[in-house]
Design a protein around this motif. Structure first.
Motif, PDB file in Angstrom:
ATOM      1  N   ARG A 439       0.833  -1.203   0.000  1.00 13.07           N
ATOM      2  CA  ARG A 439       0.000   0.000   0.000  1.00 13.07           C
ATOM      3  C   ARG A 439       0.869   1.257   0.000  1.00 13.07           C
ATOM      4  O   ARG A 439       0.573   2.224  -0.716  1.00 13.07           O
ATOM      5  CB  ARG A 439      -0.917  -0.003   1.219  1.00 13.07           C
ATOM      6  N   LYS A 440       1.945   1.263   0.798  1.00 14.91           N
ATOM      7  CA  LYS A 440       2.832   2.411   0.829  1.00 14.91           C
ATOM      8  C   LYS A 440       3.495   2.629  -0.529  1.00 14.91           C
ATOM      9  O   LYS A 440       3.659   3.768  -0.978  1.00 14.91           O
ATOM     10  CB  LYS A 440       3.898   2.215   1.916  1.00 14.91           C
ATOM     11  N   LEU A 441       3.896   1.540  -1.196  1.00 12.17           N
ATOM     12  CA  LEU A 441       4.508   1.652  -2.508  1.00 12.17           C
ATOM     13  C   LEU A 441       3.510   2.219  -3.518  1.00 12.17           C
ATOM     14  O   LEU A 441       3.846   3.063  -4.362  1.00 12.17           O
ATOM     15  CB  LEU A 441       5.014   0.275  -2.955  1.00 12.17           C
ATOM     16  N   GLU A 442       2.240   1.779  -3.425  1.00 13.27           N
ATOM     17  CA  GLU A 442       1.193   2.266  -4.332  1.00 13.27           C
ATOM     18  C   GLU A 442       0.942   3.767  -4.127  1.00 13.27           C
ATOM     19  O   GLU A 442       0.834   4.540  -5.096  1.00 13.27           O
ATOM     20  CB  GLU A 442      -0.107   1.488  -4.080  1.00 13.27           C
ATOM     21  N   MET A 443       0.901   4.197  -2.864  1.00 14.86           N
ATOM     22  CA  MET A 443       0.692   5.612  -2.582  1.00 14.86           C
ATOM     23  C   MET A 443       1.881   6.433  -3.067  1.00 14.86           C
ATOM     24  O   MET A 443       1.701   7.574  -3.561  1.00 14.86           O
ATOM     25  CB  MET A 443       0.511   5.807  -1.076  1.00 14.86           C
ATOM     26  N   ASN A 445       3.710   5.802  -5.667  1.00 18.34           N
ATOM     27  CA  ASN A 445       3.593   5.918  -7.140  1.00 18.34           C
ATOM     28  C   ASN A 445       2.541   6.945  -7.528  1.00 18.34           C
ATOM     29  O   ASN A 445       2.732   7.710  -8.498  1.00 18.34           O
ATOM     30  CB  ASN A 445       3.228   4.549  -7.728  1.00 18.34           C
ATOM     31  N   ILE A 446       1.436   6.995  -6.788  1.00 14.82           N
ATOM     32  CA  ILE A 446       0.348   7.973  -7.082  1.00 14.82           C
ATOM     33  C   ILE A 446       0.891   9.387  -6.857  1.00 14.82           C
ATOM     34  O   ILE A 446       0.676  10.297  -7.670  1.00 14.82           O
ATOM     35  CB  ILE A 446      -0.880   7.714  -6.194  1.00 14.82           C
ATOM     36  N   MET A 447       1.607   9.621  -5.763  1.00 14.07           N
ATOM     37  CA  MET A 447       2.141  10.941  -5.468  1.00 14.07           C
ATOM     38  C   MET A 447       3.143  11.357  -6.512  1.00 14.07           C
ATOM     39  O   MET A 447       3.202  12.550  -6.917  1.00 14.07           O
ATOM     40  CB  MET A 447       2.808  10.926  -4.082  1.00 14.07           C
ATOM     41  N   GLU A 448       3.917  10.417  -6.979  1.00 11.86           N
ATOM     42  CA  GLU A 448       4.897  10.738  -8.027  1.00 11.86           C
ATOM     43  C   GLU A 448       4.210  11.115  -9.322  1.00 11.86           C
ATOM     44  O   GLU A 448       4.616  12.037 -10.021  1.00 11.86           O
ATOM     45  CB  GLU A 448       5.822   9.524  -8.233  1.00 11.86           C
ATOM     46  N   ALA A 449       3.080  10.417  -9.629  1.00 14.23           N
ATOM     47  CA  ALA A 449       2.328  10.742 -10.866  1.00 14.23           C
ATOM     48  C   ALA A 449       1.704  12.117 -10.757  1.00 14.23           C
ATOM     49  O   ALA A 449       1.540  12.825 -11.771  1.00 14.23           O
ATOM     50  CB  ALA A 449       1.254   9.679 -11.089  1.00 14.23           C
ATOM     51  N   TRP A 450       1.347  12.567  -9.575  1.00 16.45           N
ATOM     52  CA  TRP A 450       0.736  13.888  -9.378  1.00 16.45           C
ATOM     53  C   TRP A 450       1.784  14.995  -9.275  1.00 16.45           C
ATOM     54  O   TRP A 450       1.473  16.148  -9.055  1.00 16.45           O
ATOM     55  CB  TRP A 450      -0.102  13.911  -8.093  1.00 16.45           C
ATOM     56  N   GLY A 451       3.048  14.550  -9.336  1.00 14.88           N
ATOM     57  CA  GLY A 451       4.098  15.571  -9.299  1.00 14.88           C
ATOM     58  C   GLY A 451       4.575  15.889  -7.900  1.00 14.88           C
ATOM     59  O   GLY A 451       4.983  17.032  -7.641  1.00 14.88           O
ATOM     60  N   GLY A 452       4.578  14.950  -7.047  1.00 13.83           N
ATOM     61  CA  GLY A 452       5.138  15.164  -5.713  1.00 13.83           C
ATOM     62  C   GLY A 452       4.116  15.350  -4.656  1.00 13.83           C
ATOM     63  O   GLY A 452       4.430  15.620  -3.519  1.00 13.83           O
TER      64      GLY A 452
END
Length: 452
Positions: A439-443, A445-452
């Motif tokens: 779950r932490k890894l998934e979150m 990746n989402i934050m990285e896709a949103w630009g940080g």
């Protein structure tokens, strides 16, 4: 024209001069190299000489050790013949609780209960029966009871004399033929029974005695009865230089090594003809001549009679061990000395080490006690070995033999159920940790896709 010739001639001279300088430099280099080479050769020759000397000394040492027995032939040595059944049977009495003597007595001042504890403990561990004889305060002896010429003795020496005379009287009052007398600070080899059994076989083949053994001795006396005193615990010794031919040498597997043997006794052995590899291998029996100390000795009934006659009835002129030496050298009493001795003093340092000097005023200087005690001329110290024999690690032994159970009140089935629940809980915990990591890894990746 002349200028051209002069110029050429000048160039020729410069060329010759340059070559001369080069030859001079080359010669200088050769000389320097030769000088350096000479020094190097000198260094090499000195080093080679040094190593040659070292190798020669090593060779001499090896040669001496190898042929020491030939360089210094031993005096009389007991022949390595198998003892007869009767000899073995008599020597086996050394395995009893008195080492083959009628009894074993130890002297100890009444207030030295610490030493009495130690002696009784040693007796219990090694199967020896010790009889306690109280030490005597020399100041408590009434004037009329003191021996003639007693004024030469200090109070401690007078008390020592009285205690030993009491030991001799104890022998006369008993039905024993021999008595081993020890002081309360002795140490001995852990294989003491074997040491004395071997001594018995040697004493039975003793060529030093002046009379043949009687039938009674051959049946009942492991060490014979032709002596008054048998020294087995002297502090130092010296033999009769006029009768070194009477030395009896024998091999003892429980003999301390040369390193473990007190230097004085190494010198004594060498004076008796024992050198090289035989040091740390051979013991010697010799007519007693100058044994110092009364730490450990045996007496016969006749010896006790003679000692009381000459050191009490007729008076005394010195400390008891010195007076006995005088009687030995005068030929008034007869004895043997064993070298190295079979008993040694146990040292703890400080005020606890001696009673002959009286109690010290500063009782804080009592030494390090038995934990750091030591003795010399023993291959295997009985006191040190005793501490190892009695050492116990109970809970380590219990854990090794009986594995721990989580709850002693639970049955085996209940323990199995609990172990299964623990196993399932462990698996569930691992699954939760794995899901949380994913779950932490998934979150992330989402934050990285949103630009940080």
């Amino acid at each position: 024209m002349s200028s051209v010739v002069s110029e050429k001639f000048s160039g020729f001279l410069d060329s010759v001069n340059t070559r001369y300088r080069r030859l001079e430099w080359a010669a200088g280099d050769v000389v320097a190299w030769l000088k350096w080479s000479q020094r190097r050769r000198t260094v090499i020759m000195v080093a080679a000489s040094f190593f040659a000397i070292v190798l020669a000394l090593a060779g001499l040492t090896v040669t001496y050790v190898t042929f020491a027995d030939l360089i210094h032939p031993l005096p009389y040595v007991m022949e390595k013949t198998a003892p007869t059944p009767s000899t073995r049977r008599l020597a086996s009495l050394a395995q009893n609780e008195t080492l083959g003597f009628g009894g074993i007595a130890y002297l100890s001042m009444p207030y030295r209960t610490d030493r009495q504890d130690a002696i009784e403990l040693l007796g219990s561990v090694y199967g020896i029966n010790f009889t306690y004889i109280p030490g005597v305060d020399g100041g408590s002896i009434v004037e009329k009871a003191k021996p003639l010429h007693h004024y030469w003795l200090r109070p401690q020496e007078l008390g020592c004399w009285r205690a030993h005379v009491d030991a001799w009287r104890y022998l006369l009052e008993s039905d024993f033929e021999t008595l081993l007398v020890l002081e309360d600070d002795v140490d001995f080899d852990a294989n003491i029974h074997d040491v004395f059994e071997l001594l018995s076989t040697q004493m039975q083949h003793n060529r030093i005695r002046t009379t043949p053994a009687t039938e009674h001795e051959r049946k009942t006396a492991p060490y014979g009865l032709d002596w008054d005193v048998l020294y087995v615990g002297q502090c130092s010794d010296r033999s009769n230089e006029n009768r070194l031919d009477l030395v009896h040498i024998y091999e003892d597997p429980n003999m301390p090594s040369r390193h473990e043997t007190f230097d004085h006794f190494v010198g004594q052995l060498q004076s008796l003809g024992i050198h090289g590899r035989n040091l740390g291998k051979m013991r010697a029996i010799a007519p007693a001549w100058s044994p110092v100390c009364t730490m450990g000795y045996a007496i016969t009934r006749q010896g006790a009679e003679r000692l009381i006659l000459d050191l009490s009835y007729r008076g005394i002129t010195a400390a008891i061990d010195i007076d006995i030496i005088r009687k030995l050298q005068q030929g008034i009493i007869r004895g043997y000395s064993i070298t190295p001795p079979l008993f040694s003093a146990w040292r703890v340092d400080g005020a606890k080490d001696s009673d002959n000097q009286g109690l010290e005023n500063d009782q804080t200087k009592l030494g390090s006690g038995n934990r750091n005690g030591y003795s010399h001329s023993m291959k295997t110290s009985a006191r040190k070995q005793m501490a190892k024999l009695l050492e116990l690690h109970n809970w380590d032994d219990v854990d090794r033999v009986i594995p721990r159970r989580p709850s002693p009140t639970m049955t085996a089935e209940q323990e199995a159920e609990e172990e299964e629940e623990v196993r399932k809980a462990h698996i569930e915990k691992k699954e939760i940790e794995k899901a949380w990591t994913e779950r932490k890894l998934e979150m992330a990746n989402i934050m990285e896709a949103w630009g940080g």
